[in-house]
Scaffold this motif. Structure first.
Motif, PDB file in Angstrom:
ATOM      1  N   ASN A 115       9.115  19.533  61.335  1.00  0.00           N
ATOM      2  CA  ASN A 115       9.302  18.159  61.966  1.00  0.00           C
ATOM      3  C   ASN A 115       9.831  16.989  61.086  1.00  0.00           C
ATOM      4  OD1 ASN A 115       8.589  18.823  64.864  1.00  0.00           O
ATOM      5  ND2 ASN A 115       6.781  19.394  63.570  1.00  0.00           N
ATOM      6  N   ALA A 116      10.181  16.023  61.567  1.00  0.00           N
ATOM      7  CA  ALA A 116      10.675  14.840  60.635  1.00  0.00           C
ATOM      8  C   ALA A 116       9.378  14.199  60.450  1.00  0.00           C
ATOM      9  CB  ALA A 116      11.569  13.967  61.322  1.00  0.00           C
ATOM     10  N   ALA A 117       8.784  14.202  59.284  1.00  0.00           N
ATOM     11  CA  ALA A 117       7.761  13.673  58.954  1.00  0.00           C
ATOM     12  C   ALA A 117       7.823  12.375  57.778  1.00  0.00           C
ATOM     13  CB  ALA A 117       6.656  14.553  58.012  1.00  0.00           C
ATOM     14  N   PHE A 118       7.432  11.172  57.868  1.00  0.00           N
ATOM     15  CA  PHE A 118       7.817  10.367  57.087  1.00  0.00           C
ATOM     16  C   PHE A 118       6.338   9.595  56.645  1.00  0.00           C
ATOM     17  CE2 PHE A 118      11.092  10.366  60.158  1.00  0.00           C
ATOM     18  CZ  PHE A 118      12.192  10.678  59.266  1.00  0.00           C
ATOM     19  N   LEU A 119       6.158   9.342  55.326  1.00  0.00           N
ATOM     20  CA  LEU A 119       5.060   8.603  54.760  1.00  0.00           C
ATOM     21  C   LEU A 119       5.092   7.320  54.480  1.00  0.00           C
ATOM     22  CD1 LEU A 119       3.855  11.521  52.316  1.00  0.00           C
ATOM     23  CD2 LEU A 119       2.927  11.135  54.521  1.00  0.00           C
ATOM     24  N   ALA A 120       4.138   6.509  54.542  1.00  0.00           N
ATOM     25  CA  ALA A 120       4.193   5.209  54.111  1.00  0.00           C
ATOM     26  C   ALA A 120       3.167   5.065  52.851  1.00  0.00           C
ATOM     27  CB  ALA A 120       3.622   3.989  55.106  1.00  0.00           C
ATOM     28  N   GLU A 121       3.566   4.517  51.746  1.00  0.00           N
ATOM     29  CA  GLU A 121       3.079   4.396  50.477  1.00  0.00           C
ATOM     30  C   GLU A 121       2.752   2.885  50.023  1.00  0.00           C
ATOM     31  OE1 GLU A 121       5.299   6.557  47.606  1.00  0.00           O
ATOM     32  OE2 GLU A 121       4.656   8.568  48.517  1.00  0.00           O
ATOM     33  N   ALA A 122       1.741   3.005  49.377  1.00  0.00           N
ATOM     34  CA  ALA A 122       1.192   1.541  48.856  1.00  0.00           C
ATOM     35  C   ALA A 122       0.729   1.890  47.373  1.00  0.00           C
ATOM     36  CB  ALA A 122       0.314   0.856  49.604  1.00  0.00           C
ATOM     37  N   ASP A 123       1.393   1.289  46.380  1.00  0.00           N
ATOM     38  CA  ASP A 123       1.081   1.777  44.982  1.00  0.00           C
ATOM     39  C   ASP A 123       0.963   2.752  44.675  1.00  0.00           C
ATOM     40  OD1 ASP A 123       0.890  -1.240  44.539  1.00  0.00           O
ATOM     41  OD2 ASP A 123      -1.297  -1.213  45.366  1.00  0.00           O
ATOM     42  N   GLY A 124       1.881   3.860  45.306  1.00  0.00           N
ATOM     43  CA  GLY A 124       2.138   5.242  44.910  1.00  0.00           C
ATOM     44  C   GLY A 124       1.090   6.082  45.461  1.00  0.00           C
ATOM     45  N   THR A 125       0.504   5.513  46.535  1.00  0.00           N
ATOM     46  CA  THR A 125      -0.551   6.236  47.330  1.00  0.00           C
ATOM     47  C   THR A 125      -0.077   6.402  48.955  1.00  0.00           C
ATOM     48  OG1 THR A 125      -2.471   5.631  45.805  1.00  0.00           O
ATOM     49  CG2 THR A 125      -2.985   6.190  48.160  1.00  0.00           C
ATOM     50  N   SER A 126      -0.301   7.579  49.421  1.00  0.00           N
ATOM     51  CA  SER A 126      -0.094   7.660  50.907  1.00  0.00           C
ATOM     52  C   SER A 126      -1.026   6.900  51.466  1.00  0.00           C
ATOM     53  CB  SER A 126       0.164   9.299  51.358  1.00  0.00           C
ATOM     54  OG  SER A 126       0.940   9.957  50.369  1.00  0.00           O
ATOM     55  N   VAL A 127      -0.581   6.120  52.576  1.00  0.00           N
ATOM     56  CA  VAL A 127      -1.495   5.324  53.428  1.00  0.00           C
ATOM     57  C   VAL A 127      -1.195   5.323  54.884  1.00  0.00           C
ATOM     58  CG1 VAL A 127      -2.059   3.645  51.563  1.00  0.00           C
ATOM     59  CG2 VAL A 127      -0.040   3.221  53.095  1.00  0.00           C
ATOM     60  N   GLY A 128      -0.178   6.197  55.165  1.00  0.00           N
ATOM     61  CA  GLY A 128       0.032   6.238  56.622  1.00  0.00           C
ATOM     62  C   GLY A 128       1.157   7.449  56.833  1.00  0.00           C
ATOM     63  N   ALA A 129       1.276   8.025  57.952  1.00  0.00           N
ATOM     64  CA  ALA A 129       2.255   9.092  58.393  1.00  0.00           C
ATOM     65  C   ALA A 129       2.601   9.070  59.733  1.00  0.00           C
ATOM     66  CB  ALA A 129       1.730  10.303  57.935  1.00  0.00           C
ATOM     67  N   VAL A 130       3.845   9.347  60.021  1.00  0.00           N
ATOM     68  CA  VAL A 130       4.304   9.552  61.228  1.00  0.00           C
ATOM     69  C   VAL A 130       5.278  10.630  61.259  1.00  0.00           C
ATOM     70  CG1 VAL A 130       6.300   7.858  60.946  1.00  0.00           C
ATOM     71  CG2 VAL A 130       5.475   8.452  63.559  1.00  0.00           C
ATOM     72  N   VAL A 131       5.104  11.641  62.610  1.00  0.00           N
ATOM     73  CA  VAL A 131       5.829  12.670  62.682  1.00  0.00           C
ATOM     74  C   VAL A 131       6.386  12.864  63.771  1.00  0.00           C
ATOM     75  CG1 VAL A 131       5.586  15.408  62.862  1.00  0.00           C
ATOM     76  CG2 VAL A 131       3.945  14.042  61.064  1.00  0.00           C
ATOM     77  N   LEU A 132       7.947  13.108  63.814  1.00  0.00           N
ATOM     78  CA  LEU A 132       8.647  13.000  65.063  1.00  0.00           C
ATOM     79  C   LEU A 132       9.345  14.519  65.166  1.00  0.00           C
ATOM     80  CD1 LEU A 132      11.005   9.972  64.352  1.00  0.00           C
ATOM     81  CD2 LEU A 132       9.108  10.102  65.653  1.00  0.00           C
ATOM     82  N   ASP A 133       9.215  14.776  66.537  1.00  0.00           N
ATOM     83  CA  ASP A 133       9.868  16.229  67.072  1.00  0.00           C
ATOM     84  C   ASP A 133      10.849  15.701  68.352  1.00  0.00           C
ATOM     85  OD1 ASP A 133      10.345  18.500  67.252  1.00  0.00           O
ATOM     86  OD2 ASP A 133       8.158  19.029  67.926  1.00  0.00           O
ATOM     87  N   ASN A 134      11.357  16.458  68.654  1.00  0.00           N
ATOM     88  CA  ASN A 134      12.281  16.250  69.774  1.00  0.00           C
ATOM     89  C   ASN A 134      11.657  16.502  71.143  1.00  0.00           C
ATOM     90  OD1 ASN A 134      14.642  16.017  68.012  1.00  0.00           O
ATOM     91  ND2 ASN A 134      14.764  18.219  67.945  1.00  0.00           N
ATOM     92  N   GLY A 135      10.517  16.546  71.251  1.00  0.00           N
ATOM     93  CA  GLY A 135       9.695  16.558  72.509  1.00  0.00           C
ATOM     94  C   GLY A 135       8.168  16.825  72.451  1.00  0.00           C
ATOM     95  N   PRO A 136       7.507  16.646  73.476  1.00  0.00           N
ATOM     96  CA  PRO A 136       6.105  16.880  73.381  1.00  0.00           C
ATOM     97  C   PRO A 136       5.577  18.449  73.062  1.00  0.00           C
ATOM     98  CG  PRO A 136       6.887  17.032  75.649  1.00  0.00           C
ATOM     99  CD  PRO A 136       7.971  16.685  74.892  1.00  0.00           C
ATOM    100  N   HIS A 137       4.428  18.326  72.314  1.00  0.00           N
ATOM    101  CA  HIS A 137       3.843  19.736  72.160  1.00  0.00           C
ATOM    102  C   HIS A 137       3.951  20.685  73.434  1.00  0.00           C
ATOM    103  CE1 HIS A 137       1.258  22.869  70.550  1.00  0.00           C
ATOM    104  NE2 HIS A 137       1.394  22.326  69.525  1.00  0.00           N
ATOM    105  N   PRO A 138       4.414  21.896  73.157  1.00  0.00           N
ATOM    106  CA  PRO A 138       4.455  22.636  74.451  1.00  0.00           C
ATOM    107  C   PRO A 138       3.068  22.808  74.984  1.00  0.00           C
ATOM    108  CG  PRO A 138       5.724  23.831  72.473  1.00  0.00           C
ATOM    109  CD  PRO A 138       4.855  22.510  72.055  1.00  0.00           C
ATOM    110  N   GLN A 139       1.949  22.839  74.492  1.00  0.00           N
ATOM    111  CA  GLN A 139       0.754  23.159  75.035  1.00  0.00           C
ATOM    112  C   GLN A 139       0.014  21.695  75.553  1.00  0.00           C
ATOM    113  OE1 GLN A 139      -1.651  24.631  71.821  1.00  0.00           O
ATOM    114  NE2 GLN A 139      -0.682  26.573  71.964  1.00  0.00           N
TER     115      GLN A 139
END
Length: 163
Positions: free
Chosen positions: A40-64
Motif C-alpha cells: 500500500n501507500a505508506a507514509f511516515l512522520a519523523e521527528a529528529d530522524g525518528t519515526s513517530v507516526g504512520a498512515v497507510v492508504l489503500d484503494n478500499g476497505p480490507h476485504p475481510q
C-alpha cells in the motif's frame, strides 16, 4: 509504535480495540503490518530522524471487514498510528492531512476510514475533528466500528502553475 499503542490503550482500560497482545509477538499481525507497508501507500512522520507516526492508504476497505465499497474511486486509511511518547503534538492530524492531499493529488475525491467506535466514541470524535463524517456503523464480530468519510475535492487544474 503499534506495541506502544496497545500498551497505552491497555493502561487506559481499553483491551477491546486492539487486544492485549503486542503486535510484534503475533506472527499474523507482523505479516499484516508487513503487507500494509509494502503493498500500500505508506507514509511516515519523523521527528529528529525518528519515526513517530504512520498512515497507510489503500484503494478500499480490507476485504475481510464487513464494509461495502464506496461505489466510486476512493482512498482508504488502513492504518493510522502515532508514537504515544509524542502524543498531543498533532501527528495523527498531520498524517491525515497528508492522506487527504495524497488522495486529492491522485485525482480522487473521497477519503474513508473505519475505526473502533467503542469506549465512548473518542476515536470517532477524533476523526470528526479532522473533517470526517460518520457514514455507517458496523460490527466485526463483537467489535463495534464506524466508517467515516471526508470529501477532499479534486485537484485544481492550475495547481502546478506558478504565477
Amino acid at each position: 509504535m503499534l506495541d506502544g499503542a496497545v500498551a497505552w490503550m491497555n493502561a487506559r482500560g481499553n483491551t477491546e480495540q486492539w487486544g492485549t497482545t503486542p503486535f510484534s509477538t503475533s506472527p499474523r499481525m507482523v505479516e499484516l503490518v508487513h503487507r500494509y507497508m509494502t503493498e500500500n501507500a505508506a507514509f511516515l512522520a519523523e521527528a529528529d530522524g525518528t519515526s513517530v507516526g504512520a498512515v497507510v492508504l489503500d484503494n478500499g476497505p480490507h476485504p475481510q471487514m464487513p464494509i461495502e465499497p464506496a461505489g466510486e474511486p476512493e482512498r482508504y486509511v488502513r492504518l493510522l498510528v502515532s508514537d504515544r511518547r509524542y502524543a498531543g503534538r498533532g501527528i495523527g492530524a498531520a498524517l491525515l492531512a497528508h492522506a487527504a492531499e495524497e488522495t486529492r493529488r491522485a485525482g480522487v475525491e473521497l477519503l474513508r476510514v473505519d475505526c473502533w467506535a467503542g469506549g465512548g466514541g473518542e476515536l470517532v470524535a477524533f476523526y470528526e475533528r479532522q473533517g470526517f463524517t460518520p457514514t455507517e456503523p458496523f460490527l466485526s464480530g463483537a467489535w463495534p466500528g464506524q466508517v467515516l468519510a471526508r470529501r477532499v475535492g479534486a485537484p485544481r487544474a492550475d495547481s502546478g502553475r506558478k504565477e
